[in-house]
Write a protein that holds these residues in place. Sequence first.
Motif: not given
Length: 245
Positions: A115, A118, A172, A174-176
């Motif tokens: 993860d 962001s 990231d 563009g994807k979490d």
Amino acid sequence: EPKRKLVDFRTPRRTISKLNAGYVEVGEVPAFARAMSSATPTASKIKILQGREFVTDTIIDAQSKKQLGRGRKDNRIMRRGAADNAFLVRFELAASGIPKTAKVKKATLSLFVWDPSSRGRAKTAAFQVTRPWDEMSATWAQPQEGKTWQNGAFKLDADTKLQSEFIVLEPDQGKDIANPPIEYRFDVTELASAWLAGKAGNYGLAVASVEDRSVDDGNWTRCQVYGSEFDQVKYTPKLEIEWEE
């Protein structure tokens, strides 16, 4: 007019029995060269330490008095913000089978981020911890029950020594979620060499991010990595050591 003599520039033929030790005839290999060519190069060996047999880990956080290693043992949250935290990880070298006399050619710590942050990049390194800590009782205030960090609370400049070079954890794309997780590699050759040689106690590593506006643009960051108890062992913390006798 005096007679001129022709000079023979050809190398005179030498008799092997009358040659000095440094001379050989064409086609003959000197003894020292034969010895060198017959020597077998030392082959490097590689040992990977991964999984609960070899690894203990936890998170310590300046904003939490709780022992964060007791919950979600398969997941560790790393962040850099108003207060810091650190991912503590230790590899059991005594169970590796690598002799203390081994020469470490390369040692690499791998962590797997599933993860990413962001936003913001994080300047991160692995630091050599200088005192023992316990996976189930370590916090920002104590390395283990009844003990304290050097200045009462964990500090990188007081409770660590050697460190890897800094690397940058990226946000990231563009994807979490990163699937498969992103592997980040830290060169810890100097640290592993010191542990094996007995020049430093093996109290593991503190992986932490530091503030650097040229890298993070002032952003606070947060990412999650898999801990040693994650069920897919190939994505858990790993120490790969290349060594030779």
